[in-house]
Design a protein around this motif. Structure first.
Motif, PDB file in Angstrom:
ATOM      1  N   SER A  97     -89.399  12.298 -80.363  1.00 32.70           N
ATOM      2  CA  SER A  97     -88.873  13.661 -80.427  1.00 32.70           C
ATOM      3  C   SER A  97     -90.010  14.646 -80.223  1.00 32.70           C
ATOM      4  O   SER A  97     -91.193  14.284 -80.272  1.00 32.70           O
ATOM      5  N   THR A  98     -89.654  15.885 -80.032  1.00 34.17           N
ATOM      6  CA  THR A  98     -90.664  16.907 -79.751  1.00 34.17           C
ATOM      7  C   THR A  98     -91.620  17.085 -80.918  1.00 34.17           C
ATOM      8  O   THR A  98     -92.826  17.242 -80.717  1.00 34.17           O
ATOM      9  N   SER A  99     -91.112  17.062 -82.139  1.00 32.10           N
ATOM     10  CA  SER A  99     -92.006  17.232 -83.295  1.00 32.10           C
ATOM     11  C   SER A  99     -93.044  16.119 -83.358  1.00 32.10           C
ATOM     12  O   SER A  99     -94.246  16.370 -83.547  1.00 32.10           O
ATOM     13  N   ILE A 100     -92.594  14.884 -83.194  1.00 31.45           N
ATOM     14  CA  ILE A 100     -93.521  13.752 -83.196  1.00 31.45           C
ATOM     15  C   ILE A 100     -94.477  13.853 -82.019  1.00 31.45           C
ATOM     16  O   ILE A 100     -95.673  13.536 -82.136  1.00 31.45           O
ATOM     17  N   ALA A 101     -93.981  14.342 -80.893  1.00 27.53           N
ATOM     18  CA  ALA A 101     -94.827  14.495 -79.708  1.00 27.53           C
ATOM     19  C   ALA A 101     -95.974  15.462 -79.947  1.00 27.53           C
ATOM     20  O   ALA A 101     -97.085  15.259 -79.439  1.00 27.53           O
ATOM     21  N   PHE A 102     -95.748  16.524 -80.705  1.00 24.25           N
ATOM     22  CA  PHE A 102     -96.839  17.446 -81.029  1.00 24.25           C
ATOM     23  C   PHE A 102     -97.952  16.709 -81.774  1.00 24.25           C
ATOM     24  O   PHE A 102     -99.135  16.849 -81.441  1.00 24.25           O
ATOM     25  N   ALA A 103     -97.591  15.932 -82.782  1.00 23.50           N
ATOM     26  CA  ALA A 103     -98.595  15.201 -83.555  1.00 23.50           C
ATOM     27  C   ALA A 103     -99.344  14.202 -82.680  1.00 23.50           C
ATOM     28  O   ALA A 103    -100.576  14.080 -82.760  1.00 23.50           O
ATOM     29  N   ASP A 104     -98.620  13.510 -81.808  1.00 17.49           N
ATOM     30  CA  ASP A 104     -99.248  12.513 -80.943  1.00 17.49           C
ATOM     31  C   ASP A 104    -100.136  13.166 -79.881  1.00 17.49           C
ATOM     32  O   ASP A 104    -101.199  12.628 -79.536  1.00 17.49           O
ATOM     33  N   ALA A 105     -99.725  14.315 -79.360  1.00 16.64           N
ATOM     34  CA  ALA A 105    -100.539  15.013 -78.357  1.00 16.64           C
ATOM     35  C   ALA A 105    -101.848  15.500 -78.963  1.00 16.64           C
ATOM     36  O   ALA A 105    -102.910  15.417 -78.330  1.00 16.64           O
ATOM     37  N   ILE A 106    -101.789  16.003 -80.181  1.00 15.03           N
ATOM     38  CA  ILE A 106    -103.007  16.461 -80.858  1.00 15.03           C
ATOM     39  C   ILE A 106    -103.962  15.292 -81.070  1.00 15.03           C
ATOM     40  O   ILE A 106    -105.176  15.404 -80.836  1.00 15.03           O
ATOM     41  N   ALA A 107    -103.430  14.168 -81.504  1.00 10.62           N
ATOM     42  CA  ALA A 107    -104.266  12.978 -81.689  1.00 10.62           C
ATOM     43  C   ALA A 107    -104.855  12.523 -80.364  1.00 10.62           C
ATOM     44  O   ALA A 107    -106.040  12.149 -80.288  1.00 10.62           O
ATOM     45  N   HIS A 108    -104.054  12.537 -79.303  1.00 15.57           N
ATOM     46  CA  HIS A 108    -104.521  12.126 -77.973  1.00 15.57           C
ATOM     47  C   HIS A 108    -105.694  12.982 -77.506  1.00 15.57           C
ATOM     48  O   HIS A 108    -106.648  12.469 -76.900  1.00 15.57           O
ATOM     49  N   LEU A 109    -105.630  14.271 -77.781  1.00 12.72           N
ATOM     50  CA  LEU A 109    -106.691  15.190 -77.347  1.00 12.72           C
ATOM     51  C   LEU A 109    -107.877  15.216 -78.307  1.00 12.72           C
ATOM     52  O   LEU A 109    -108.886  15.860 -78.022  1.00 12.72           O
ATOM     53  N   GLY A 110    -107.772  14.532 -79.430  1.00  9.97           N
ATOM     54  CA  GLY A 110    -108.868  14.493 -80.391  1.00  9.97           C
ATOM     55  C   GLY A 110    -109.069  15.802 -81.129  1.00  9.97           C
ATOM     56  O   GLY A 110    -110.183  16.119 -81.554  1.00  9.97           O
ATOM     57  N   LEU A 111    -107.993  16.557 -81.316  1.00  9.01           N
ATOM     58  CA  LEU A 111    -108.074  17.848 -81.989  1.00  9.01           C
ATOM     59  C   LEU A 111    -107.688  17.694 -83.462  1.00  9.01           C
ATOM     60  O   LEU A 111    -106.997  16.758 -83.835  1.00  9.01           O
ATOM     61  N   THR A 112    -108.123  18.642 -84.270  1.00  7.45           N
ATOM     62  CA  THR A 112    -107.750  18.622 -85.682  1.00  7.45           C
ATOM     63  C   THR A 112    -107.298  19.988 -86.193  1.00  7.45           C
ATOM     64  O   THR A 112    -106.437  20.069 -87.058  1.00  7.45           O
TER      65      THR A 112
END
Length: 240
Positions: free
Chosen positions: A107-122
Motif C-alpha cells: 500500500s502507499t503508506s508502506i511504500a513511503f516507509a520502504d522508499a525512505i529505507a531504500h534511499l537511506g534517509l532518516t
C-alpha cells in the motif's frame, strides 16, 4: 520481471487517478498500470470514514474486479485509508488483498516507509493535505517504521475531491511551508493529489528529495516484482 510489468492499482473514488494513465503513456507502455476504483462511503479525511474506506469488503470487491488484468503485483493506492489502521493493521490489510489475488501486494503508506529505507534517509518533513488529527496518524505510522519526522504541516483539506484540484504551485507552497533545513526529504502523503508530472520540479523547488504518494505507489509496485528500472522525470527515488 516481465518486459511489460503490470502493476494493478486499487484506487478509492475519483480525484487524481488520471496521474497513472498519463504516466503509462509517457513511459510508452513500458509499465502497465490498470486501475480499479474501490467504493467510497463518504469522501472525507476523517478517521471513521477512512476506516470504512479501507475496509476488507471494499478492498475484496476491488480486488475481484482487478483480477481480470492479471497483475504481477497490486498496490492499494491510498495513504490515509491504510495508515489509519496503524502499522500492524496496514500490513494485515495488504495481506488480505494478497490472499484474494495470490500476487504480492503493498500500500502507499508502506511504500513511503520502504522508499525512505531504500534511499537511506532518516529525517523527514511531512506536507499533509489532511486535517491535523488525520495527519498525525501518518506521522505516527512513519515513526513506527523508524523514520524521524522532524515537522508536520497540516493543510486541513477535508475531501479527496478538493485535493485533486490542487495545481503544482499549490503543492510547492505546501512543501515549502512544511520543510525545515534538517530534513533530508519532504513527504507528501495523498494519492488524491496530482504529482507524477511534476516530481523533478518539486525536488528542484525544495532543493532536496520529495516523495509523493502516487510516486511511491508506482515505485513500490515495481519493487514488489523485481529491480525498479531507472525512469526519467520521476525524481530521486527512480534515479537511485
Amino acid at each position: 520481471m516481465k518486459n511489460r510489468p503490470t502493476i494493478g492499482l486499487l484506487y478509492p473514488g475519483y480525484s487524481a487517478e488520471d496521474d497513472y494513465p498519463a504516466l503509462e503513456q509517457r513511459l510508452d507502455g513500458a509499465v502497465r498500470l490498470p486501475l480499479v476504483h474501490t467504493s467510497v462511503g463518504e469522501d472525507a479525511h476523517r478517521v471513521d470514514a477512512l476506516l470504512d474506506l479501507g475496509s476488507a469488503p471494499r478492498l475484496a470487491e476491488g480486488a475481484k474486479a482487478l483480477s481480470q488484468y492479471e497483475p504481477d503485483a497490486v498496490m492499494w493506492a491510498c495513504t490515509s485509508g491504510s495508515f489509519v489502521f496503524g502499522w500492524d493493521g496496514a500490513h494485515e490489510q495488504v495481506d488480505g488483498i494478497a490472499a484474494e489475488l495470490d500476487v504480492p501486494v503493498s500500500s502507499t503508506s508502506i511504500a513511503f516507509a520502504d522508499a525512505i529505507a531504500h534511499l537511506g534517509l532518516t529525517k523527514v518533513a511531512v506536507a499533509a493535505s489532511y486535517p491535523e488529527d488525520v495527519a498525525t496518524h501518518f506521522v505516527d505510522f512513519m515513526r513506527k517504521g523508524g523514520t524521524d519526522v522532524l515537522t508536520m504541516r497540516s493543510n486541513g483539506i477535508i475531501t479527496a475531491a478538493e485535493v485533486g484540484t490542487l495545481g503544482k504551485d499549490a503543492v510547492v507552497s505546501m512543501i515549502h511551508a512544511a520543510d525545515v533545513p534538517e530534513a533530508e526529504a519532504v513527504l507528501v502523503p495523498d494519492t488524491a493529489m496530482h504529482s507524477l508530472a511534476w516530481l523533478d520540479d518539486l525536488e528542484e523547488a525544495a532543493g532536496k528529495v520529495v516523495l509523493t504518494a502516487n510516486q511511491v505507489t508506482v515505485w513500490k509496485g515495481l519493487d514488489l516484482i523485481g529491480d525498479v528500472p531507472p525512469l526519467d522525470g520521476l525524481g530521486t527515488l527512480f534515479r537511485r
